[in-house]
Design a protein around this motif. Sequence first.
Motif, mmCIF file in Angstrom:
data_model
loop_
_atom_site.group_PDB
_atom_site.id
_atom_site.type_symbol
_atom_site.label_atom_id
_atom_site.label_comp_id
_atom_site.label_asym_id
_atom_site.label_seq_id
_atom_site.Cartn_x
_atom_site.Cartn_y
_atom_site.Cartn_z
ATOM 1 N N GLN A 262 -29.532 -17.738 -9.552
ATOM 2 C CA GLN A 262 -28.478 -17.062 -8.389
ATOM 3 C C GLN A 262 -28.864 -17.126 -7.101
ATOM 4 N N LYS A 263 -30.241 -17.956 -6.739
ATOM 5 C CA LYS A 263 -30.609 -18.239 -5.191
ATOM 6 C C LYS A 263 -30.868 -16.755 -4.628
ATOM 7 N N LYS A 264 -31.727 -15.880 -5.215
ATOM 8 C CA LYS A 264 -31.732 -14.417 -4.551
ATOM 9 C C LYS A 264 -32.594 -14.790 -3.287
ATOM 10 N N TYR A 265 -33.592 -15.610 -3.441
ATOM 11 C CA TYR A 265 -34.674 -15.677 -2.478
ATOM 12 C C TYR A 265 -34.412 -17.162 -1.823
ATOM 13 N N GLN A 266 -34.599 -17.286 -0.385
ATOM 14 C CA GLN A 266 -34.724 -18.792 0.074
ATOM 15 C C GLN A 266 -35.961 -18.893 0.721
ATOM 16 N N VAL A 267 -36.678 -20.167 0.715
ATOM 17 C CA VAL A 267 -37.811 -20.371 1.546
ATOM 18 C C VAL A 267 -37.430 -21.824 2.165
ATOM 19 N N GLU A 324 -39.346 -10.515 -0.889
ATOM 20 C CA GLU A 324 -40.424 -9.636 -1.367
ATOM 21 C C GLU A 324 -41.751 -10.670 -1.484
ATOM 22 N N ASN A 325 -42.788 -10.095 -1.678
ATOM 23 C CA ASN A 325 -44.013 -10.758 -2.175
ATOM 24 C C ASN A 325 -43.837 -11.165 -3.545
ATOM 25 N N LEU A 326 -44.300 -12.433 -3.831
ATOM 26 C CA LEU A 326 -43.941 -12.915 -5.002
ATOM 27 C C LEU A 326 -45.283 -14.043 -5.343
ATOM 28 N N THR A 327 -45.641 -14.140 -6.560
ATOM 29 C CA THR A 327 -46.641 -14.979 -7.196
ATOM 30 C C THR A 327 -46.230 -15.805 -8.081
ATOM 31 N N LEU A 328 -46.256 -16.830 -8.065
ATOM 32 C CA LEU A 328 -45.654 -18.057 -8.660
ATOM 33 C C LEU A 328 -46.645 -19.124 -9.392
ATOM 34 N N GLY A 329 -46.067 -19.867 -10.415
ATOM 35 C CA GLY A 329 -47.034 -20.741 -10.833
ATOM 36 C C GLY A 329 -46.152 -21.893 -11.403
ATOM 37 N N PHE A 330 -46.459 -23.058 -11.035
ATOM 38 C CA PHE A 330 -45.572 -24.351 -10.894
ATOM 39 C C PHE A 330 -46.491 -25.661 -10.918
ATOM 40 N N ASN A 331 -46.183 -26.567 -11.782
ATOM 41 C CA ASN A 331 -46.784 -27.894 -11.962
ATOM 42 C C ASN A 331 -46.690 -28.514 -10.609
ATOM 43 N N VAL A 341 -38.568 -37.729 -3.266
ATOM 44 C CA VAL A 341 -37.179 -38.470 -3.322
ATOM 45 C C VAL A 341 -36.080 -37.960 -2.556
ATOM 46 N N MET A 342 -36.684 -36.942 -1.742
ATOM 47 C CA MET A 342 -35.878 -36.010 -0.842
ATOM 48 C C MET A 342 -35.687 -36.540 0.633
ATOM 49 N N GLU A 343 -34.782 -36.176 1.481
ATOM 50 C CA GLU A 343 -34.735 -36.721 2.769
ATOM 51 C C GLU A 343 -34.861 -35.601 3.718
ATOM 52 N N GLY A 344 -34.966 -35.754 5.100
ATOM 53 C CA GLY A 344 -34.793 -34.519 5.896
ATOM 54 C C GLY A 344 -36.148 -33.982 6.306
ATOM 55 N N GLU A 345 -36.248 -33.223 7.535
ATOM 56 C CA GLU A 345 -37.532 -32.785 7.799
ATOM 57 C C GLU A 345 -37.778 -31.437 7.015
ATOM 58 N N LYS A 346 -36.719 -30.855 6.716
ATOM 59 C CA LYS A 346 -36.942 -29.688 5.970
ATOM 60 C C LYS A 346 -36.235 -29.358 4.712
ATOM 61 N N VAL A 347 -36.674 -28.493 3.618
ATOM 62 C CA VAL A 347 -35.935 -28.270 2.383
ATOM 63 C C VAL A 347 -35.994 -26.892 2.081
ATOM 64 N N HIS A 348 -34.851 -26.671 1.397
ATOM 65 C CA HIS A 348 -34.722 -25.190 0.867
ATOM 66 C C HIS A 348 -35.261 -24.981 -0.522
ATOM 67 N N MET A 349 -35.738 -23.757 -0.726
ATOM 68 C CA MET A 349 -36.445 -23.531 -2.335
ATOM 69 C C MET A 349 -35.982 -22.359 -2.479
ATOM 70 N N TYR A 350 -35.212 -22.420 -3.666
ATOM 71 C CA TYR A 350 -34.596 -20.950 -3.845
ATOM 72 C C TYR A 350 -35.224 -20.427 -5.322
ATOM 73 N N LEU A 351 -35.330 -19.080 -5.164
ATOM 74 C CA LEU A 351 -36.030 -18.474 -6.337
ATOM 75 C C LEU A 351 -35.361 -17.184 -6.439
ATOM 76 N N ASP A 352 -35.310 -16.644 -8.066
ATOM 77 C CA ASP A 352 -34.548 -15.419 -8.336
ATOM 78 C C ASP A 352 -35.679 -14.179 -8.458
ATOM 79 N N SER A 356 -38.987 -16.995 -12.143
ATOM 80 C CA SER A 356 -37.798 -17.717 -12.220
ATOM 81 C C SER A 356 -37.867 -19.391 -11.965
ATOM 82 N N ALA A 357 -37.001 -20.038 -12.288
ATOM 83 C CA ALA A 357 -37.317 -21.451 -12.215
ATOM 84 C C ALA A 357 -37.091 -21.587 -10.405
ATOM 85 N N CYS A 358 -37.151 -22.636 -9.927
ATOM 86 C CA CYS A 358 -37.273 -23.038 -8.572
ATOM 87 C C CYS A 358 -36.187 -24.162 -8.562
#
Length: 377
Positions: A262-267, A324-331, A341-352, A356-358
């Motif tokens: 749902q892309k609740k949070y954006q980084v 809100e504050n979140l603690t995440l675990g990822f590979n 493989v992405m381009e551009g200076e900035k990327v968006h990272m979405y979490l629920d 949740s998945a990223c």
Amino acid sequence: MPVHCVINKEKILNILAGVQNITNKKNTIAILDNILLQLENSLLTITAIDMEVGLQLSIEAEEMAAGSITLPSKKLYEIVKVSSSDTIEIKETENNWVTIKAGPSIYSLAGMASAEYPLFPRREEEKSIKVPSVLFLELIDRTQYAIADDQENMYSLTSALIDIEEKDGSTLIRMVSSDGHRLSLMEKAADSEILKLKNESGLILVPRRGIQEMKKYCEGRDEVEMSLENDLLFISDDKSMLAIRLKKGEYPPYKSIIGVIQKKYQVTVEREKFIESLIRSDLFTRDIYHTIRIDLARDSMIFSSENTELGSFKEELPVSYEGENLTLGFNCRYFIETLEVMEGEKVHMYLDGQDSACCFTSEADQGFLSIVMPMNI
């Protein structure tokens, strides 16, 4: 009739180098380690084939006697590669042996009868369409990394999915890959002619090796011809043809998987700095899953990893984040491979939320989307 010809070293060397990934495999059929040489009307056609991929290329040759024979691909490549001569002479003698002359060097090489070699698939010319090579190169470059290894239990995940559809008056082509832990999707607008590549099931599953050969084939070519016939995908130009046997099966419902987020949070974060922090984090990951901890707070992302035998790592990276504050675990390797493989200076990272998945996107990467599943920490 025994084949006898003289060919340019550089031309045949380029071809032999290009087919090693097809012939230099652990084939259960011995003759598939060989390439087929067919000489007719001063044109030498070279064919390499296995159970998934076939490649056929033609070069000009000085013809003394037309004919055909199969020769060991790897050994012929090694002979031509170390040759000091500008030309290579191949002459068939008796019992499928050939004499190869390269300057002062003379080699005797055992071949096999061409009649034993599998037939190269035929295609119907009228079904082919012309496609800009860059279209498929962009699709492959953004998705190839997430195709599952051959050890994957879910057969279809060892392939990339090509999905073609009409949407809002436009024709779209997507390539989707997933290994069950992550998903990558690249979408591009295309000419409506591309709809001719759709098959009855709507699923075009190209095996991983087929994707690799497809990329190699498209590189260095501005345009290719493509056609889809039964379970074969053909890619060609006026002097060569690549045939890829498609896989059968069901592919996971990728649209449903994407729709769950749902892309609740954006980084928002600087891509290069993100990659650098992840690489440093990976120095102290303690398992095969390369698990790191990420603590998200307002405008801050803290990376940490720990190895009880070696030590630990911690680093803070400034980001744009107001959730809100979140603690995440990822590979972290999955993150790195996606960001590279992405381009551009900035990327968006979405979490629920916490578990949740990223989802990764970027304004500079229109049509690209990647999802990485979380890990337990």
